[in-house]
Write an enzyme that holds these catalytic residues in place. Structure first.
Site, PDB file in Angstrom:
ATOM      1  N   ARG A 119     -12.829  23.804  16.645  1.00 36.62           N
ATOM      2  CA  ARG A 119     -11.617  22.981  16.688  1.00 36.62           C
ATOM      3  C   ARG A 119     -11.822  21.632  16.010  1.00 36.62           C
ATOM      4  O   ARG A 119     -10.932  21.114  15.330  1.00 36.62           O
ATOM      5  CB  ARG A 119     -11.152  22.804  18.140  1.00 36.62           C
ATOM      6  CG  ARG A 119      -9.924  21.911  18.333  1.00 36.62           C
ATOM      7  CD  ARG A 119      -8.807  22.155  17.331  1.00 36.62           C
ATOM      8  NE  ARG A 119      -8.404  23.545  17.205  1.00 36.62           N
ATOM      9  CZ  ARG A 119      -7.674  24.021  16.211  1.00 36.62           C
ATOM     10  NH1 ARG A 119      -7.289  23.212  15.218  1.00 36.62           N
ATOM     11  NH2 ARG A 119      -7.338  25.275  16.160  1.00 36.62           N
ATOM     12  N   LYS A 154      -1.291   2.078   5.289  1.00 42.28           N
ATOM     13  CA  LYS A 154      -0.644   2.720   6.439  1.00 42.28           C
ATOM     14  C   LYS A 154      -1.392   4.006   6.777  1.00 42.28           C
ATOM     15  O   LYS A 154      -0.911   5.122   6.574  1.00 42.28           O
ATOM     16  CB  LYS A 154       0.835   2.986   6.138  1.00 42.28           C
ATOM     17  CG  LYS A 154       1.647   1.714   5.952  1.00 42.28           C
ATOM     18  CD  LYS A 154       3.101   2.012   5.633  1.00 42.28           C
ATOM     19  CE  LYS A 154       3.896   0.733   5.419  1.00 42.28           C
ATOM     20  NZ  LYS A 154       5.310   1.000   5.081  1.00 42.28           N
ATOM     21  N   LYS A 186       2.329 -10.629   0.223  1.00 45.72           N
ATOM     22  CA  LYS A 186       3.463  -9.893   0.775  1.00 45.72           C
ATOM     23  C   LYS A 186       4.612 -10.836   1.112  1.00 45.72           C
ATOM     24  O   LYS A 186       4.465 -12.067   1.097  1.00 45.72           O
ATOM     25  CB  LYS A 186       3.023  -9.137   2.029  1.00 45.72           C
ATOM     26  CG  LYS A 186       1.928  -8.101   1.784  1.00 45.72           C
ATOM     27  CD  LYS A 186       2.492  -6.824   1.242  1.00 45.72           C
ATOM     28  CE  LYS A 186       3.214  -6.061   2.326  1.00 45.72           C
ATOM     29  NZ  LYS A 186       3.774  -4.783   1.806  1.00 45.72           N
ATOM     30  N   GLU A 229       4.455  -9.230  -4.024  1.00 41.18           N
ATOM     31  CA  GLU A 229       5.665  -8.471  -3.711  1.00 41.18           C
ATOM     32  C   GLU A 229       6.901  -9.318  -3.956  1.00 41.18           C
ATOM     33  O   GLU A 229       6.946 -10.491  -3.575  1.00 41.18           O
ATOM     34  CB  GLU A 229       5.622  -8.029  -2.247  1.00 41.18           C
ATOM     35  CG  GLU A 229       6.862  -7.307  -1.775  1.00 41.18           C
ATOM     36  CD  GLU A 229       6.790  -6.936  -0.302  1.00 41.18           C
ATOM     37  OE1 GLU A 229       7.858  -6.663   0.281  1.00 41.18           O
ATOM     38  OE2 GLU A 229       5.677  -6.919   0.267  1.00 41.18           O
ATOM     39  N   ASP A 250       9.927  -4.214  -4.154  1.00 40.59           N
ATOM     40  CA  ASP A 250      10.152  -3.685  -2.812  1.00 40.59           C
ATOM     41  C   ASP A 250      11.604  -3.251  -2.619  1.00 40.59           C
ATOM     42  O   ASP A 250      12.537  -4.051  -2.740  1.00 40.59           O
ATOM     43  CB  ASP A 250       9.796  -4.748  -1.768  1.00 40.59           C
ATOM     44  CG  ASP A 250       9.891  -4.214  -0.350  1.00 40.59           C
ATOM     45  OD1 ASP A 250       9.452  -3.079  -0.123  1.00 40.59           O
ATOM     46  OD2 ASP A 250      10.428  -4.933   0.524  1.00 40.59           O
TER      47      ASP A 250
END
Length: 320
Positions: A119, A154, A186, A229, A250
């Site tokens: 597994r 992410k 960002k 960004e 963006d």
């Protein structure tokens, strides 16, 4: 050649990440490395051989880690069982395209141990192969354009190197590995400086000035990527005066991105454009045809469906 982020390959660092995770996984799955069911039903001396088989089509990733995981598994089990070792025999390498029924490799050894190993190995292969499979679908969708597919940060906590490696197996490219790795200004960095009137262009200048002030800063800047960004064409116009390496567009429409490409070509042709935000497999082609060079997708890692793989017994025998 323009600057590029470090691309993940299988090496000693990623192998250590795998082993650290698998130690936790073994502890989670069988505390003390005991499998009550197998101990109850399978004789200690029983041996087996089995194959890992693809139940559905996809792209293989994670097989490069099975030798290291199997060595770790065997070392950990030596304290618990005699003759608890398993052996992994690969058939295919990472990046291989799988059809339903394709054999990935064979495992053999103690039947009790193989059933404990199964597994964990399938979870590893299924997760990473799912990422590679979804990445390949995105890469295929933009075939023939000048755009490239990139991942993001992410990722699953502590799985980042492995997941980025899986993106590479699917034909995608890696964005920065972490916060330490290149500069990405960002929207929230800019929001923090909004009270002082900082613009994207000023932010690029400030980053360059800070890096130059550090030890070997001039040398660092030669290889460091500075990306920023923007949400609007006005922001893009401002930042292009500073000629950053990459500008991230963006959540822009395809029409706006085409205008952004035209503006970039006029003001800073050496700067690459990266599209991100709200992009799906269905819209990828149109985004790529807008003229951007990069498309980043968090979904490659945070929304990939596990590839269905299983372990099929081939024989069982006892020692003579």
């Amino acid at each position: 050649m323009k600057k590029e982020f470090l691309q993940q390959k299988w090496d000693a660092i990623i192998e250590k990440s795998l082993c650290d995770l698998m130690r936790l996984a073994m502890r989670e799955d069988s505390d003390g490395f005991l499998d009550i069911t197998s101990l109850s039903l399978i004789p200690e001396e029983a041996k087996c051989r089995a194959a890992i088989v693809a139940r559905s089509g996809g792209v293989l990733a994670g097989a490069a880690g099975l030798p290291a995981f199997t060595r770790l598994f065997n070392q950990e089990r030596e304290e618990c069982w005699v003759d608890g070792r398993v052996r992994w025999e690969p058939v295919l390498k990472d990046g291989a395209v799988l059809a339903p029924g394709t054999v990935v490799g064979h495992v053999s050894g103690s039947a009790q141990a193989v059933l404990c190993w199964e597994r964990l190995a399938l979870n590893l292969l299924g997760h990473l192969s799912g990422i590679a499979t979804s990445t390949k679908a995105c890469v295929d969708a933009i075939c023939g354009t000048n755009a490239r597919i990139y991942d993001t940060r992410k990722t699953t906590l502590a799985w980042r190197r492995l997941e980025k490696y899986a993106v590479r197996c699917g034909g995608g490219h890696n964005h920065r590995m972490g916060l330490y790795d290149h500069v990405l200004i960002k929207d929230n960095h800019l929001a923090h400086g909004a009270t002082t009137g900082i613009t994207p262009g000023q932010a690029v200048r400030d980053c360059r000035d800070y890096i130059k002030s550090t030890e070997d800063g001039e040398q660092v800047l030669k290889n460091l990527i500075i990306e920023v960004e923007v949400d609007t064409l006005d922001q893009l116009r401002d930042v292009l005066t500073q000629h950053p390496d990459i500008v991230l567009l963006d959540n822009m429409s395809c029409e706006t991105m085409r205008n952004a490409v035209t503006l970039r070509n006029e003001l800073s042709p050496e700067t690459e454009l990266e599209a991100s935000g709200g992009i799906t497999l269905q819209t990828l082609r149109a985004v790529a045809e807008s003229g951007v060079e990069r498309i980043s997708l968090g979904a490659l890692t945070h929304s990939a469906k596990n590839l269905d793989l299983g372990l099929d017994y081939e024989m069982e025998r006892k020692e003579s």
